[in-house]
Motif scaffolding. Structure first.
Motif, PDB file in Angstrom:
ATOM      1  N   PRO A  35      30.150  17.727 -30.610  1.00 40.30           N
ATOM      2  CA  PRO A  35      29.017  18.230 -29.838  1.00 40.30           C
ATOM      3  C   PRO A  35      27.988  17.129 -29.586  1.00 40.30           C
ATOM      4  O   PRO A  35      27.655  16.339 -30.460  1.00 40.30           O
ATOM      5  CB  PRO A  35      28.447  19.344 -30.736  1.00 40.30           C
ATOM      6  N   GLY A  36      27.488  17.122 -28.350  1.00 39.98           N
ATOM      7  CA  GLY A  36      26.483  16.142 -27.976  1.00 39.98           C
ATOM      8  C   GLY A  36      27.043  14.843 -27.430  1.00 39.98           C
ATOM      9  O   GLY A  36      26.281  13.986 -26.966  1.00 39.98           O
ATOM     10  N   LEU A  37      28.364  14.667 -27.483  1.00 45.62           N
ATOM     11  CA  LEU A  37      28.981  13.438 -26.999  1.00 45.62           C
ATOM     12  C   LEU A  37      29.180  13.522 -25.489  1.00 45.62           C
ATOM     13  O   LEU A  37      29.600  14.555 -24.966  1.00 45.62           O
ATOM     14  CB  LEU A  37      30.325  13.208 -27.698  1.00 45.62           C
ATOM     15  N   ARG A  38      28.887  12.435 -24.808  1.00 50.18           N
ATOM     16  CA  ARG A  38      29.108  12.338 -23.370  1.00 50.18           C
ATOM     17  C   ARG A  38      29.976  11.108 -23.101  1.00 50.18           C
ATOM     18  O   ARG A  38      29.652   9.994 -23.545  1.00 50.18           O
ATOM     19  CB  ARG A  38      27.778  12.221 -22.611  1.00 50.18           C
ATOM     20  N   LEU A  39      31.073  11.330 -22.371  1.00 52.37           N
ATOM     21  CA  LEU A  39      32.044  10.284 -22.098  1.00 52.37           C
ATOM     22  C   LEU A  39      32.186  10.090 -20.596  1.00 52.37           C
ATOM     23  O   LEU A  39      32.051  11.046 -19.808  1.00 52.37           O
ATOM     24  CB  LEU A  39      33.412  10.633 -22.692  1.00 52.37           C
ATOM     25  N   SER A  40      32.473   8.855 -20.203  1.00 52.28           N
ATOM     26  CA  SER A  40      32.782   8.523 -18.818  1.00 52.28           C
ATOM     27  C   SER A  40      33.943   7.538 -18.825  1.00 52.28           C
ATOM     28  O   SER A  40      33.863   6.481 -19.462  1.00 52.28           O
ATOM     29  CB  SER A  40      31.573   7.910 -18.107  1.00 52.28           C
ATOM     30  N   LEU A  41      35.023   7.920 -18.135  1.00 50.40           N
ATOM     31  CA  LEU A  41      36.207   7.070 -18.051  1.00 50.40           C
ATOM     32  C   LEU A  41      36.210   6.400 -16.681  1.00 50.40           C
ATOM     33  O   LEU A  41      36.241   7.072 -15.647  1.00 50.40           O
ATOM     34  CB  LEU A  41      37.476   7.905 -18.245  1.00 50.40           C
ATOM     35  N   CYS A  42      36.174   5.072 -16.682  1.00 56.87           N
ATOM     36  CA  CYS A  42      36.154   4.287 -15.447  1.00 56.87           C
ATOM     37  C   CYS A  42      37.472   3.530 -15.346  1.00 56.87           C
ATOM     38  O   CYS A  42      37.761   2.663 -16.199  1.00 56.87           O
ATOM     39  CB  CYS A  42      34.977   3.315 -15.432  1.00 56.87           C
ATOM     40  N   LEU A  43      38.276   3.841 -14.322  1.00 53.02           N
ATOM     41  CA  LEU A  43      39.574   3.207 -14.103  1.00 53.02           C
ATOM     42  C   LEU A  43      39.440   2.207 -12.972  1.00 53.02           C
ATOM     43  O   LEU A  43      38.847   2.502 -11.920  1.00 53.02           O
ATOM     44  CB  LEU A  43      40.626   4.257 -13.760  1.00 53.02           C
ATOM     45  N   GLN A  44      40.035   0.996 -13.163  1.00 54.64           N
ATOM     46  CA  GLN A  44      39.842  -0.086 -12.210  1.00 54.64           C
ATOM     47  C   GLN A  44      41.063  -0.356 -11.345  1.00 54.64           C
ATOM     48  O   GLN A  44      41.101  -1.328 -10.601  1.00 54.64           O
ATOM     49  CB  GLN A  44      39.465  -1.360 -12.939  1.00 54.64           C
ATOM     50  N   GLY A  45      42.089   0.484 -11.430  1.00 58.65           N
ATOM     51  CA  GLY A  45      43.213   0.357 -10.501  1.00 58.65           C
ATOM     52  C   GLY A  45      44.301  -0.544 -11.029  1.00 58.65           C
ATOM     53  O   GLY A  45      44.767  -0.387 -12.155  1.00 58.65           O
ATOM     54  N   GLN A  46      44.722  -1.537 -10.199  1.00 61.06           N
ATOM     55  CA  GLN A  46      45.851  -2.384 -10.526  1.00 61.06           C
ATOM     56  C   GLN A  46      45.545  -3.283 -11.715  1.00 61.06           C
ATOM     57  O   GLN A  46      44.392  -3.607 -11.998  1.00 61.06           O
ATOM     58  CB  GLN A  46      46.247  -3.240  -9.312  1.00 61.06           C
TER      59      GLN A  46
END
Length: 600
Positions: free
Chosen positions: A283-294
């Motif tokens: 609880p309270g955790l915020r995640l962001s997944l950023c994918l850069q492609g090749q």
């Protein structure tokens, strides 16, 4: 002094003992002194009594007409007794006491009246004065007795006061013992027992400045400290338990997700759902997944997943102004696999607290899982492309070796037919060429049907064993040949490619048994010999001959190619007493050994 007594229980007890000892000593000393002062009273009373008896004795002698010598002896004895030291000892208090006055009157009457009468021999006068003298002696004895009784009374009063004082001291001591020692000790023992049973709120109500009061204060301070420590420990245990539950839930999610990602390819929807469920575990955790492609050429635009069905496509320069992490500095975890950067995972807590070690490890495990799943997806895609290319190569080879050759043969026959027609050859010759064309077309059509059957072949969920059983039943129904099947249970699972190759080689060998060997029985065996898998197809037909038309046996080349794909050995020999034996041996990919195959 009083403050010291109030603050010291041994001092009060010692004072009580000293008081009792002093009272006892004073009582003893007073009794001794009174006894010492009273020791001459009895002798004085006896002496006074003897003087009285001597007076009576003189009166009786005078009345009896005793001689002068006897009267003189009694007179001297009376005078000696009257002047004795025992009488004078009790007269040392002073000249004004009643006892001193009475003794002086006795001396005066004796010296002025009785003794002169005895010296004159006046018996009548003596006897007349003797009565008053005796009265004086009785009064003197009475005074002696009163004095002695007074001393005894003083002794009784002193002893009574000492006893009374001792009782008061004892009562005060018992009261102090009960309410200052016994009751606090009982309360302290009861508190320690309750404390030992787990009642950390118990306190001792006794308040004083002595040692027991200090002990009660120390116990209360100790109990309060232990209660605070216990409360803090319970809070820490609850927090640790909550952390363990959250970590366990996160690990369970990671385990389930790893199993799920192992069976299906990772996509944006699945990764977004994984992030959302992971955020629910912490609880309270915020995640962001950023994918850069090749891998080798990162895209100018990034795909960002936030675990809330929110998908964003943004530039790499927008990370500094990302609204998802503008309130706190996020912690970045690299998404990589085998040294290849695939993206990054950003994490922060809404309350701003820094991530703990166990939370960091879990988030890192999530990042590793995502990296592994993305890498696995790309590896599967690469394997799929390789398999597709391999299958297309096999299809092209089989088309070339079968249908292409048949069409080439028919093309040559058509050219021959045209040449013969231009020459004007007889009808019989043309009909022979036409028959050969018809046979070539039939062979091409049959090969096309076999190729289509081969290309449509697949392994269902029942597995290779069931497919071999179905194949044996199929070929048993298609001709007069009875297929006998024997399959050993393998200690490991063959790959999909290995199963397809085994099934294709089996079908090609059984097809040869029907079309060329004209066998009545065929034996199909799949066995495991150590680390080797062995496929054997035998028949009791007319056997294998090297003079057979190769156009009708292009399947041998296909079996050869499949054996080489398995990196195995394919052996085709004659069977005794008749028939053909086709044997394939290879080591599965599961065992990790790769050897070049050969065909005999």
């Amino acid at each position: 002094m009083m403050r010291w007594l109030r603050s010291s229980l041994p001092a009060r007890a010692g004072l009580a003992v000293i008081l009792i000892a002093v009272l006892a000593l004073a009582s003893s000393l007073s009794a001794g002194l009174i006894a010492w002062f009273s020791q001459g009273d009895a002798a004085a009373i006896n002496t006074a009594g003897s003087v009285r008896m001597e007076t009576y004795h003189l009166s009786w002698k005078l009345a009896a007409g005793a001689t002068g010598e006897e009267i003189l002896a009694i007179t001297d004895s009376l005078q000696t007794r009257l002047n004795s030291q025992s009488l004078k000892a009790v007269l040392e208090d002073g000249p004004t006491t009643a006892l001193q006055i009475s003794y002086g009157q006795i001396q005066q009457q004796w010296n002025e009246d009785l003794r002169p009468a005895l010296e004159r021999g006046d018996a009548a006068y003596f006897q007349a004065q003797a009565l008053s003298f005796v009265e004086q002696l009785n009064h003197f004895v009475d005074l002696l007795q009163r004095q002695s009784e007074q001393k005894q009374g003083w002794q009784q009063v002193i002893q009574g006061l000492a006893l009374f004082t001792t009782m008061i001291v004892l009562l005060l001591g018992l009261y102090e013992l009960q309410y200052g020692v016994v009751t606090p000790l009982k309360e302290l023992v009861d508190a320690t027992q309750r404390f030992r049973r787990g009642d950390f709120k118990v306190r001792v109500n006794h308040q004083s400045q002595d040692e027991l009061g200090q002990l009660a204060m120390s116990f209360n301070a100790m109990a309060e400290t232990i209660e605070d420590s216990h409360r803090t420990l319970e809070s820490q245990v609850q927090q640790k338990t909550l952390n363990l539950q959250q970590a366990n839930a996160a690990l369970e999610l990671l385990y389930q997700s790893s199993r799920s990602l192992a069976t299906r390819l990772a996509n944006a929807e699945g990764l977004d759902e994984l992030i959302r469920r992971f955020q629910q575990r912490l609880p309270g955790l915020r995640l962001s997944l950023c994918l850069q492609g090749q891998l080798h050429a990162p895209a100018q635009q990034l795909l960002a997943l936030h675990g809330a069905n929110i998908r964003e496509v943004c530039a790499s320069s927008d990370c500094a102004t990302c609204q998802k992490h503008h309130k706190a500095s996020p912690q970045t975890f690299s998404i990589s696999n085998q040294g290849s950067e695939l993206g990054e995972l950003k994490a922060h807590f809404v309350d701003g607290h820094p991530t703990q070690a166990w939370e960091t490890q879990l988030i890192q495990a999530l990042a590793n899982l995502i990296g592994t799943s993305l890498s696995l997806k790309r590896q599967r895609e690469q394997d799929h492309r390789l398999l597709l290319l391999d299958e297309r190569t096999i299809i092209a080879r089989e088309l070339h070796d079968s249908l292409a050759q048949a069409l080439s043969y028919m093309k040559l026959q058509v050219s021959r037919l045209q040449t013969l027609m231009r020459r004007g050859e007889p009808i019989e010759t043309l009909e022979n060429v036409t028959a050969e064309l018809r046979e070539g077309l039939n062979n091409a059509y049959r090969q096309l049907r076999e190729l289509l059957t081969t290309f449509r072949l697949q392994i269902h969920d029942a597995g290779l064993v069931q497919e071999l059983k179905d194949t044996a039943e199929e070929f048993s129904r298609r001709g007069e040949c009875q297929v006998h099947l024997h399959v050993d249970a393998l200690a490991f699972q063959l790959s999909a490619s290995e199963q397809i190759h085994i099934l294709q080689i089996t079908r090609e060998a059984l097809s040869n048994c029907l079309r060329h060997a004209h066998a009545q029985n065929a034996w199909l065996q799949l066995r495991q010999d150590g680390e080797t898998v062995r496929l054997i197809v035998e028949d009791d037909g007319r056997g294998f001959s090297g003079n057979v038309d190769q156009r009708e046996h292009h399947g041998l080349k296909i079996m050869d190619e499949r054996a080489r794909s398995l990196r195995g050995q394919l052996e085709i020999v004659s069977r005794e007493p008749q028939g053909t034996r086709v044997q394939l041996e290879f080591q599965p990919e599961f065992l990790g050994q790769k050897t070049e195959g050969s065909v005999t």
